[in-house]
Design a protein around this motif. Sequence first.
Motif, PDB file in Angstrom:
ATOM      1  N   ILE A 189       2.288  -5.827  14.437  1.00  0.00           N
ATOM      2  CA  ILE A 189       1.066  -6.122  13.568  1.00  0.00           C
ATOM      3  C   ILE A 189       0.754  -4.720  12.890  1.00  0.00           C
ATOM      4  O   ILE A 189       0.339  -4.970  11.529  1.00  0.00           O
ATOM      5  N   VAL A 190       0.794  -3.931  13.463  1.00  0.00           N
ATOM      6  CA  VAL A 190       0.443  -2.566  13.073  1.00  0.00           C
ATOM      7  C   VAL A 190       1.446  -2.113  11.919  1.00  0.00           C
ATOM      8  O   VAL A 190       1.014  -1.712  10.587  1.00  0.00           O
ATOM      9  N   ALA A 191       2.650  -2.557  11.973  1.00  0.00           N
ATOM     10  CA  ALA A 191       3.612  -1.966  10.868  1.00  0.00           C
ATOM     11  C   ALA A 191       3.409  -2.994   9.694  1.00  0.00           C
ATOM     12  O   ALA A 191       3.442  -2.417   8.499  1.00  0.00           O
ATOM     13  N   ARG A 192       2.954  -4.086   9.689  1.00  0.00           N
ATOM     14  CA  ARG A 192       2.660  -5.021   8.613  1.00  0.00           C
ATOM     15  C   ARG A 192       1.020  -4.634   8.228  1.00  0.00           C
ATOM     16  O   ARG A 192       1.004  -4.640   6.853  1.00  0.00           O
ATOM     17  N   LEU A 193       0.185  -4.593   8.842  1.00  0.00           N
ATOM     18  CA  LEU A 193      -1.232  -4.230   8.381  1.00  0.00           C
ATOM     19  C   LEU A 193      -1.610  -2.580   8.024  1.00  0.00           C
ATOM     20  O   LEU A 193      -2.479  -2.573   7.214  1.00  0.00           O
ATOM     21  N   ALA A 194      -1.015  -1.634   8.635  1.00  0.00           N
ATOM     22  CA  ALA A 194      -1.400  -0.602   8.251  1.00  0.00           C
ATOM     23  C   ALA A 194      -1.076  -0.150   6.780  1.00  0.00           C
ATOM     24  O   ALA A 194      -2.007   0.400   6.289  1.00  0.00           O
ATOM     25  N   PRO A 195       0.017  -0.405   6.076  1.00  0.00           N
ATOM     26  CA  PRO A 195      -0.088  -0.285   4.643  1.00  0.00           C
ATOM     27  C   PRO A 195      -0.801  -1.094   3.947  1.00  0.00           C
ATOM     28  O   PRO A 195      -1.568  -0.265   2.868  1.00  0.00           O
ATOM     29  N   VAL A 196      -1.190  -2.034   4.357  1.00  0.00           N
ATOM     30  CA  VAL A 196      -2.390  -2.968   3.578  1.00  0.00           C
ATOM     31  C   VAL A 196      -3.616  -2.315   3.513  1.00  0.00           C
ATOM     32  O   VAL A 196      -4.458  -2.282   2.662  1.00  0.00           O
ATOM     33  N   VAL A 197      -4.073  -1.870   4.863  1.00  0.00           N
ATOM     34  CA  VAL A 197      -5.572  -1.036   5.160  1.00  0.00           C
ATOM     35  C   VAL A 197      -5.396   0.160   4.060  1.00  0.00           C
ATOM     36  O   VAL A 197      -6.393   0.607   3.427  1.00  0.00           O
ATOM     37  N   GLN A 198      -4.165   0.791   4.243  1.00  0.00           N
ATOM     38  CA  GLN A 198      -4.132   2.003   3.576  1.00  0.00           C
ATOM     39  C   GLN A 198      -4.145   1.551   1.875  1.00  0.00           C
ATOM     40  O   GLN A 198      -5.022   2.449   1.394  1.00  0.00           O
ATOM     41  N   GLY A 199      -3.844   0.825   1.569  1.00  0.00           N
ATOM     42  CA  GLY A 199      -3.839   0.259  -0.009  1.00  0.00           C
ATOM     43  C   GLY A 199      -5.112   0.042  -0.426  1.00  0.00           C
ATOM     44  O   GLY A 199      -5.594   0.397  -1.215  1.00  0.00           O
ATOM     45  N   HIS A 200      -5.934  -0.938   0.634  1.00  0.00           N
ATOM     46  CA  HIS A 200      -7.212  -1.053   0.534  1.00  0.00           C
ATOM     47  C   HIS A 200      -8.030   0.300   0.226  1.00  0.00           C
ATOM     48  O   HIS A 200      -8.859   0.286  -0.639  1.00  0.00           O
ATOM     49  N   LEU A 201      -7.811   1.142   0.917  1.00  0.00           N
ATOM     50  CA  LEU A 201      -8.721   2.219   1.165  1.00  0.00           C
ATOM     51  C   LEU A 201      -8.458   3.345  -0.008  1.00  0.00           C
ATOM     52  O   LEU A 201      -9.209   3.989  -0.668  1.00  0.00           O
ATOM     53  N   THR A 202      -7.322   3.716  -0.179  1.00  0.00           N
ATOM     54  CA  THR A 202      -6.716   4.728  -1.059  1.00  0.00           C
ATOM     55  C   THR A 202      -5.900   4.311  -1.992  1.00  0.00           C
ATOM     56  O   THR A 202      -5.408   5.148  -3.085  1.00  0.00           O
ATOM     57  N   GLY A 203      -5.402   2.932  -2.207  1.00  0.00           N
ATOM     58  CA  GLY A 203      -4.443   2.449  -3.316  1.00  0.00           C
ATOM     59  C   GLY A 203      -4.969   2.423  -4.588  1.00  0.00           C
ATOM     60  O   GLY A 203      -6.020   2.755  -4.877  1.00  0.00           O
ATOM     61  N   PRO A 204      -4.204   1.866  -5.600  1.00  0.00           N
ATOM     62  CA  PRO A 204      -4.700   2.029  -6.882  1.00  0.00           C
ATOM     63  C   PRO A 204      -5.723   0.796  -7.224  1.00  0.00           C
ATOM     64  O   PRO A 204      -6.032  -0.050  -6.284  1.00  0.00           O
TER      65      PRO A 204
END
Lengths: 204, 204
Positions: A189-204
């Motif tokens: 779950i961490v492997a799938r959600l961490a990039p999503v959460v990161q994307g929300h916070l600092t992504g384009p």
Amino acid sequence: MSGEAGGTTRRRGRPPRTESGDTRDRILVTAREEFSERGYEKTSVRGIAKAAGVDPALVHHYFGTKEQVFEAAIEVAFAPALRAPEAIGDGPLDEVGERLTRFILGLWENPASRTPLLAIVRSAVNNETAAAVFRRLIAAQVLSRVAAQVGLPDAELRVDLAAAQLVGCAMLRYVIKVEPLASADPEQIVARLAPVVQGHLTGP
Amino acid sequence: MSGEAGGTTRRRGRPPRTESGDTRDRILVTAREEFSERGYEKTSVRGIAKAAGVDPALVHHYFGTKEQVFEAAIEVAFAPALRAPEAIGDGPLDEVGERLTRFILGLWENPASRTPLLAIVRSAVNNETAAAVFRRLIAAQVLSRVAAQVGLPDAELRVDLAAAQLVGCAMLRYVIKVEPLASADPEQIVARLAPVVQGHLTGP
């Protein structure tokens, strides 16, 4: 007022008054259990007092109204979650997604923090007063401080959507218990959600 | 059993029996309102009967137990959501994230479908029986069929995590009403969530 209600730790500075401190703590623990089991609406100050073996007047004396007992109970229960901004702020910004995901999953994986979290979710979903306490405590103290760390113009909406991913995961995994999510390995779950959460916070 | 309980539409094949059909529909509408307002636990067959102006025995006659009344009420209320797999399957796979996001947000933006959705969320969060109905109806009928369309080996977990993003957004926006998410423009939310949902479903 909420400062007073959540002030157990601050009492350490006073001369020890074991008996009343014990009573206050016992009321808080009982209140947390009652709110966890019954939700906000079905819990009464009278019921908490009875379960704690004290007079209802004593509950009012220590905490005030039912709303204030609730706020004190979840503030204590939520002390770990309220440390989220520090916990996730302590490291590079490009790993904040993974830190936040691990932090929230960790709270839910631990039975000791899962029970009060369940109580808050159940109560906030069912009752407008409890929802307001939730907003005040979590949204204002946790989300807005994470947003301050992100520092982008639309940071608050970004943090809300990142929180939405984690709240929804907790709902489906721990509350509704939808499979295969409910039995999935936390690392998956961490492997799938961490990039999503990161994307929300600092992504384009 | 749930087939019987959800069988309003199938009755169309029978000779018209307007009076009993009206009564049955009135009980269903009342049940949906009662479950919406009070949640699963606090709603009783007796209370539904009273509000619908019928004898409790008639509610049992048409639907069976309280669990079956609940299932019938949310099945009717949820007819639009149960069409999700068709709705989102109807178009290219690389736009499924946007279609699913628009579909779920659309259900919550529409007050007519928001009320029964709230009833289901509230009940499923509070009560194990209601959670089981939710899992049976939504998870099995909606999520697993979306997963079949995605067709990847770990499609079911992917669909759960995509659903988690949308469920969490609905919780924070429509139930807890956390700002600024609660007042954000739906198009802004779609713009941010569609790529996330798409990534969960078909990404690496």
